[in-house]
Each structure stands twice: as structure tokens, then as C-alpha cells.
Write a protein that holds these residues in place. Structure first.
Motif, mmCIF file in Angstrom:
data_model
loop_
_atom_site.group_PDB
_atom_site.id
_atom_site.type_symbol
_atom_site.label_atom_id
_atom_site.label_comp_id
_atom_site.label_asym_id
_atom_site.label_seq_id
_atom_site.Cartn_x
_atom_site.Cartn_y
_atom_site.Cartn_z
ATOM 1 N N TRP A 1 74.264 19.934 2.018
ATOM 2 C CA TRP A 1 73.839 21.233 2.530
ATOM 3 C C TRP A 1 74.387 21.421 3.945
ATOM 4 O O TRP A 1 74.302 20.513 4.779
ATOM 5 C CB TRP A 1 72.316 21.329 2.544
ATOM 6 C CG TRP A 1 71.731 21.364 1.166
ATOM 7 C CD1 TRP A 1 71.374 20.283 0.404
ATOM 8 C CD2 TRP A 1 71.453 22.523 0.387
ATOM 9 N NE1 TRP A 1 70.888 20.708 -0.802
ATOM 10 C CE2 TRP A 1 70.914 22.074 -0.850
ATOM 11 C CE3 TRP A 1 71.582 23.902 0.606
ATOM 12 C CZ2 TRP A 1 70.522 22.961 -1.857
ATOM 13 C CZ3 TRP A 1 71.194 24.780 -0.399
ATOM 14 C CH2 TRP A 1 70.676 24.320 -1.610
ATOM 15 N N LEU B 1 75.519 25.129 0.115
ATOM 16 C CA LEU B 1 75.540 23.845 -0.580
ATOM 17 C C LEU B 1 76.959 23.559 -1.059
ATOM 18 O O LEU B 1 77.530 24.343 -1.817
ATOM 19 C CB LEU B 1 74.599 23.857 -1.788
ATOM 20 C CG LEU B 1 74.686 22.630 -2.705
ATOM 21 C CD1 LEU B 1 74.272 21.361 -1.966
ATOM 22 C CD2 LEU B 1 73.842 22.833 -3.962
ATOM 23 N N ILE C 1 64.679 22.274 2.279
ATOM 24 C CA ILE C 1 65.688 21.640 1.427
ATOM 25 C C ILE C 1 65.251 20.248 0.998
ATOM 26 O O ILE C 1 65.336 19.875 -0.187
ATOM 27 C CB ILE C 1 67.040 21.588 2.156
ATOM 28 C CG1 ILE C 1 67.598 23.004 2.335
ATOM 29 C CG2 ILE C 1 68.032 20.709 1.395
ATOM 30 C CD1 ILE C 1 68.789 23.088 3.265
ATOM 31 N N ALA D 1 68.708 28.050 -1.496
ATOM 32 C CA ALA D 1 69.445 28.499 -0.313
ATOM 33 C C ALA D 1 68.807 29.747 0.280
ATOM 34 O O ALA D 1 68.659 29.862 1.503
ATOM 35 C CB ALA D 1 70.909 28.764 -0.679
#
Length: 269
Positions: free
Chosen positions: A84, A108, A58, A13
Motif C-alpha cells: 500500500w 495498492l 489498512i 482504499a
């Protein structure tokens, strides 16, 4: 974009938010094409480019996860519990007029819980992050624990629509409440960076109307505040994402109780 050794979800993240923040920072001040959305809202090419970079980070590290982006919508496999939530540029109107008050939000959700989140400030070089237990701010690769504080007495109020609880509640009416003026000082920065600031002790509280479950705008800030030990509820003190919805996040119980009382004063008896 290849991220090697992304490690934990929290580190991913952070990496994704930092990648988006780099795009936002690099494109700042340029003449940006606008893409109209609805009700006067718009995105810029910076929103789109930042979201693309974030999603690339991601997907490279977690190819089986799904994602919901502010600009691109939902992508990825159906049925996965891992989603996400990406807001590549929170504060687009600020940014478009060369105001640096913006945030890049990545969170998330696993099942019903936000388990990792990051909110990056592209211009301060900070990223606020949580792994669901700790809440920290990272500057120059050094992490410092977030500590909420009511000392500033600054309360950020979101004045942007929608207002689903009108006429019973409207956040703007707090600003005309005598008790609010006596106790607090209002601020309106028009970006959810201010929610992270509550966790960091730079705001005493934050108030907004709206239904915020799975919100790409608010998921990161809410998770940060919960992990930092803030008091986080709906606008009438109810559990988050229930009843009237909305959000009151405060550094401590006393500040929270005062704001809940003021919100309740707006409801006709």
C-alpha cells in the motif's frame, strides 16, 4: 480503527482515504506543529495523524500486507507482493496556509501493477477511486463514472522540484512556449488532486518531471487516469517509468501529442 466488511481492495482504499480525509478536514485551520524534512519541505501533525489513521484501517483489514507511508516509510512483512502506498496529505504547504487544495492518496500495488486506488478531496466531500478497471467519483455514497475531457483546455503543471531532466526539460518552460499559450491555459494547484481532475474532465492534462515509480504522491492519480482511459506516458511519450521518466497525462490523444511535441522542443538538437 476497525473497519468491518472492508470488502474489495478498492473499497478498502476508499475507506482508508476517507478516514484520512476526515482527520485532515477536522484539523484544518488549527495551529499545527511543523516537522522539518529536507530542502524546505515539512510535515504537519495533520500529515502524521492522517497517515496513522489510514494505516490503522489498512492493517486491520489486511494485516499481512506491507505499506509505504510518506511520513513513516515502509512497514510490514518483507517479500510480500502487496504494498500500500500512502500519501496522507498531498499539498501540505497549501494546507498549512489554510488553502483547501489538498488530496489524500491511497493505492495498492500488487506485483508491478496498481490494482486499487483512491484520492480523496477532504473539503469537496469527494473520493475518486478505481479498482483497476472502472474509475469513479463518489459523492454522498453515490458513484459516478469518470469521463476525461479536453474541453477546459486547462493544463496543470507541477513546478516543484526535483527536476532530474534539467537542462533538457523543465515543466515551467512550457508556460513560456508560444504554442502552449495559444492552445492551453496553465494552472498550478500544487497537489496531485489535479491528476485525478484529468480523469474527471476538470483538467485537460497534467505535466510533471521526476521519477514516479512507487510514488506515494502519484500512484493513485496515475491509476485513476489509466482506468478512465486517459493517455498516460513519460515526458517524451515513452512508456511510463522508463527513460527520462516524468509524466504527461492527457484527456485525449490530440492534447497528449501537442504536449509531447512541446516537451520535445526543449531538448537541444
Amino acid at each position: 480503527m476497525l473497519i468491518v466488511n472492508a470488502g474489495t481492495d478498492a473499497e478498502l482504499a476508499v475507506a482508508a482515504a476517507q478516514a484520512g480525509a476526515a482527520v485532515v478536514r477536522d484539523m484544518y485551520g488549527a495551529s499545527l506543529t511543523r516537522f522539518e524534512k529536507s530542502a524546505g519541505d515539512f510535515a504537519t501533525v495533520a500529515d502524521l495523524e492522517a497517515e496513522k489513521v489510514i494505516l490503522d484501517v489498512i492493517r486491520t483489514a489486511r494485516p499481512d500486507d506491507a505499506a509505504t507511508g510518506e511520513e513513516s516509510g515502509r512497514t510490514g512483512a518483507d517479500g510480500t507482493e502487496r504494498m500500500w502506498l500512502v500519501d496522507p496529505l498531498c499539498g501540505t504547504l497549501n494546507y498549512a496556509v489554510r488553502n483547501m487544495l489538498v488530496a489524500v492518496n491511497v493505492a495498492l500495488r500488487v506485483g508491478t501493477d496498481i490494482t486499487a486506488a483512491a484520492s480523496a478531496d477532504p473539503f469537496a466531500g469527494e473520493v475518486f477511486w478505481t479498482d483497476g478497471e472502472r474509475a469513479c467519483v463518489r459523492r454522498d455514497s453515490v458513484d459516478e463514472e469518470l469521463r476525461p475531457s479536453r474541453e477546459s483546455r486547462l493544463v496543470d503543471v507541477n513546478l516543484d522540484p526535483p527536476f532530474p531532466n534539467e537542462p533538457g526539460f523543465r515543466a515551467a518552460r512550457l508556460l513560456t512556449d508560444t504554442a502552449f499559450a495559444q492552445r492551453f491555459r496553465p494552472r498550478v494547484v500544487s497537489t496531485t488532486l489535479a491528476v485525478a481532475w484529468v480523469a474527471a474532465g476538470r483538467r485537460a492534462a497534467y505535466v510533471t518531471d521526476g521519477h514516479l515509480r512507487d510514488s506515494v504522491h502519484f500512484a493513485s492519480g496515475i491509476a485513476l487516469c489509466q482506468a478512465a482511459g486517459c493517455v498516460v506516458t513519460g515526458i517524451h511519450g515513452q512508456p511510463l517509468h522508463t527513460g527520462a521518466g516524468g509524466l504527461v497525462v492527457a484527456a485525449d490523444q490530440e492534447t497528449h501529442a501537442a504536449l509531447i511535441q512541446m516537451a520535445g522542443n526543449q531538448v537541444p538538437l
